[in-house]
Enzyme design. Structure first.
Site, short mmCIF file in Angstrom:
data_model
loop_
_atom_site.label_atom_id
_atom_site.label_comp_id
_atom_site.label_asym_id
_atom_site.label_seq_id
_atom_site.Cartn_x
_atom_site.Cartn_y
_atom_site.Cartn_z
N SER A 125 0.85 -1.21 0.00
CA SER A 125 0.00 0.00 0.00
C SER A 125 0.87 1.25 0.00
CB SER A 125 -0.89 0.04 1.24
OG SER A 125 -0.23 0.69 2.32
N ASP A 126 0.32 2.37 -0.40
CA ASP A 126 1.04 3.62 -0.21
C ASP A 126 0.90 4.02 1.27
OD1 ASP A 126 2.56 5.86 -0.57
OD2 ASP A 126 1.57 6.50 -2.41
N TYR A 127 1.63 5.05 1.61
CA TYR A 127 1.83 5.47 3.00
C TYR A 127 0.49 5.86 3.65
CZ TYR A 127 4.74 7.93 6.50
OH TYR A 127 5.38 8.37 7.63
N ALA A 175 -2.28 4.67 3.26
CA ALA A 175 -3.40 4.70 2.31
C ALA A 175 -4.56 3.80 2.75
CB ALA A 175 -2.92 4.28 0.92
#
Ligand code: NOJ
Length: 723
Positions: free
Chosen positions: A262-264, A266
């Site tokens: 996942s992105d930070y 997210a």
């Protein structure tokens, strides 16, 4: 990487893990050597011993990594090693040009070489995964992250992505992948509304299929180890929870079996998107969509136990994510040698100070190959034995800014600035410098100092543009222009009457006023060209290096032209300056300042004998498109040749030009070479309204030349006849 398969070691470990240890493996936490998102409440080092964390980001350096790894393998109950991730985007210690610049080298070998170099340096610092390449097609200079992309074209992003994946993941001496690549951000992040970071991307399926997905498909085919979903929602579905694109497309159709990271934060942000009521729902959405690792949001650790209790997720799906993480660590060799990279001999030399000469040489070559000459009135450049050069502007002597955003472990003290590079290259010349203006604001504008410095100069080198903090994540700008204080300095330079060489430093095509473009004798896009930006520019100005870079992005005249790109579709009222009822603007020209592919050389190239080896094509045929390219100018040089196609009549509107291939050809003065592109007819298909590939019988055009500007292209037609 194939990560979902059974492995005796992973399965045995999963069998011994309690839920908290499982969730730890699929949680990635940041420590603060660098801040790349909102800081969390964690102290990850204290969580390692409880098996509460499976990987760390933003931690690097032998000392820290060893200490963290030691805790994991010696002090945690099961001794599972950690892996370490970092945004190694354009170099680790030796910083190469920002991607929007290096993309303009149009040199696949260089893209791969700089990635390999970054991998060697990062690996020596204990990093196992880079959150790169970023292959978001980007067409709006307001968007701050345009700097991290390979520009506006899907094919260029795809080729750039492939080369990066090859370079980062090239095996080390033990045959193990050096640095796992994580292609991002899947997908359509570059289509954010108004270029506003993190905004929605409300685009058609056609735009997805034709523009935003192909670079990711290319990276998957190249064997990329990981994919990061984008922060954004696409047509209302948040990418972190996008089952159709992540599970059905990426995993099932494309057979991607690597990690989805996942992105930070997210996953937790799915609550802000308004698609999850709490952390448990957010975690369930992400896991069910196929996201293996939760970066920084605690949703997996705190939300999944509740989601399991509510029956929103299955333990099998949790186990599958854990298995992928463990198999990844196994395939990186971390169970056998948790410190493997840092012990390596090459690794040691890569961290030695000062930067090794071969690394500097590569950075310099990359910078020289990325700096684009956009104007050279009366062949003013290269400079002819100047007695005195005046260097002005806030970017002329600012080592950290020339490194650009996302400079990883790059240090300003390793960077050679323009002033230093010019003094080294023009050893017989009096090189004087005044800053004259700050990056932003007008408080420190010092035109007096500038005037004193430029008095008597044979030429002024004006280094203006953006600081490193003015582009990158969360720095979209409604006015991506040269700030006013710097423009005052530019006016002062032009008023002096001395020839002005404008070196624009920026992370985006920066809007320039007409008077500056017209008044400058020469203009170069120097981007943020990295550690060796100074010598690279100086050698271009001296003629020791003949510039060869091109724009990987269309350069607008005014902000209101954005988004702007060459591959527009025809309209019913094509642009015609003589006809008021045609597409365009009433207060600005239709054409960009500079087109995709533009860039000058000190020599001149001509093309002749454009030909095809067959003029009728069936669906399974190949055609060779050839052209003879001659260096008809005054010195050796390198030309870039682009091959575009255009389908003039189809069931749906097709872009005015579509890039099929590009190549570079080095030519000695007077030399001619034949450039041959081989095109598969099948690759000329488009998707019909049922999303099926289709090619219509009839004419197909090839346009070949030096840029997407009509004046730079020659055309030849073939006939499609499928029998
Ligand atoms: C957020 C960014 O969107 C992403 O590109 C980056 O990899 C992570 N932060 C980690 O730094």
């Amino acid at each position: 990487m194939k990560l979902s398969g059974k492995s005796a070691r992973s399965d045995a470990l999963i069998g011994r893990m309690n839920l908290s240890e499982k969730l730890g493996q699929i949680s990635m936490l940041a420590d603060g050597l660098v801040e790349t998102g909102p800081p969390g409440p964690h102290n990850p080092f204290n969580m390692i011993v409880d098996g509460r964390v499976g990987s760390l980001l933003n931690v690097w350096g032998a000392h820290l990594v060893r200490e963290a790894q030691r805790k994991a393998v010696e002090e945690s109950r099961l001794g599972v090693p950690l892996f370490f991730g970092l945004d190694v985007v354009h170099g680790h210690k030796s910083i190469h040009p920002v991607p929007i610049g290096e993309a303009g080298s149009f040199d696949r070998q260089l893209w791969e070489a700089t990635a390999r170099d970054s991998a060697i340096e990062a690996m020596a610092d204990g990093v196992h995964m880079t959150f790169a390449p970023m292959i978001d097609v980007a067409r709006d200079p307001r968007w701050g992250r345009i700097v991290e992309t390979a520009g506006e074209d899907p094919l260029v992003n795809a080729e750039f992505g492939r080369a990066r994946v090859r370079g980062y993941q090239a095996p080390d001496a033990q045959g193990l992948m050096r640095l796992a690549a994580c292609a991002k951000h899947f997908c359509a992040y570059g289509a954010v509304l108004s270029g506003r970071d993190y905004a929605e991307a409300d685009i058609s399926w056609r735009a997805l299929e034709e523009i935003y997905l192909p670079p990711f498909r290319a990276c998957v085919d190249e064997g990329v180890a990981a994919i990061m979903p984008a922060f954004v929602d696409v047509a209302g579905v948040a990418m972190t929870a996008h089952k159709r694109l992540l599970r059905d497309m990426l995993r099932a159709r494309w057979r991607f079996d690597g990690l989805i990271v996942s992105d930070y934060n997210a996953i937790a942000e799915l609550i802000n998107h308004g698609v999850a009521a709490d952390l448990a729902e957010a975690a369930a959405l992400a896991l069910n969509a196929g996201v293996d690792i939760d970066m920084m949001s605690d949703a997996y650790f705190n939300g999944l136990p509740i989601a399991l209790a509510r029956g929103l997720v299955s333990m099998d799906d949790v186990d599958m994510a854990v298995r992928r993480v463990l198999n990844f660590k196994e395939q990186l060799g971390l169970f056998d040698d948790p410190y493997r990279n840092m012990a390596h001999k090459t690794a040691k030399s890569a961290t030695s100070k000062p930067l090794a000469p071969e690394r500097r040489a590569l950075s310099r070559q990359a910078a020289q190959s990325s700096i684009v000459l956009l104007k050279n009135a009366d062949g003013f450049l290269p400079l002819k034995a100047p007695r005195m050069l005046a260097v002005l502007g806030p970017l002329a002597d600012s080592p950290n800014d020339q490194l650009g955003p996302w400079a990883s472990a790059g240090a300003g003290e390793d960077a050679v600035t323009f002033v230093a590079g010019l003094r080294e290259t023009f050893a017989q010349t009096d090189v004087r410098y005044a800053k004259g203006a700050p990056f932003e604001g007008r408080d420190e504008v010092d035109l007096e100092a500038a005037r004193k410095t430029l008095a008597g100069a044979d030429a002024i080198i004006l280094c203006i543009g953006e600081s490193r903090l003015m582009s990158g994540e969360a720095v979209s700008r409604t006015r991506p222009e040269v700030p006013e204080g710097q423009l005052e300095l530019a006016r002062t330079a032009l008023e002096s009457g001395a020839p002005v060489i404008l070196a624009i430093n920026s992370g985006r095509p920066l809007i320039l006023p007409d008077w500056l473009v017209e008044g400058a004798q020469a203009i170069l896009a120097a981007w943020h060209a990295g550690t060796e930006a100074g010598p690279a520019l100086a050698q271009i100005l001296s003629g020791a290096c003949n510039p060869s870079a091109r724009l990987a992005i269309t350069w607008p005249r005014v902000t209101g032209q954005a988004p702007i790109f060459y591959g527009i579709r025809p309209t019913g009222r094509p642009h015609d300056p003589q006809n008021g009822w045609s597409t365009g603007f009433s207060d600005a020209p239709f054409d960009p300042r500079w087109s995709f592919g533009q860039g000058l050389s000190y020599t001149r190239f001509t093309r002749a004998n454009l030909r095809v080896d067959r003029d009728t094509l069936g669906l399974d045929d190949l055609v060779s498109v050839s052209v003879d390219v001659t260096n008809a100018g005054v010195c050796d040089g390198v030309e870039t040749v682009f091959l575009f196609s255009r389908d003039p009549v189809a069931q749906v509107t097709r872009p005015m030009l579509e890039l099929h291939d590009f190549t570079k050809v080095a030519l000695r003065q007077g030399e001619t070479r034949t450039v041959v592109f081989v095109v598969k007819a099948r690759d000329l298909c488009y998707l019909d309204e049922d999303r099926k590939p289709r090619l219509d019988d009839g004419a197909m055009q090839f346009h070949i030349g030096a840029s997407a500007r009509p004046a730079d292209l020659d055309r030849i037609d073939v006939t499609i006849a499928q029998g």
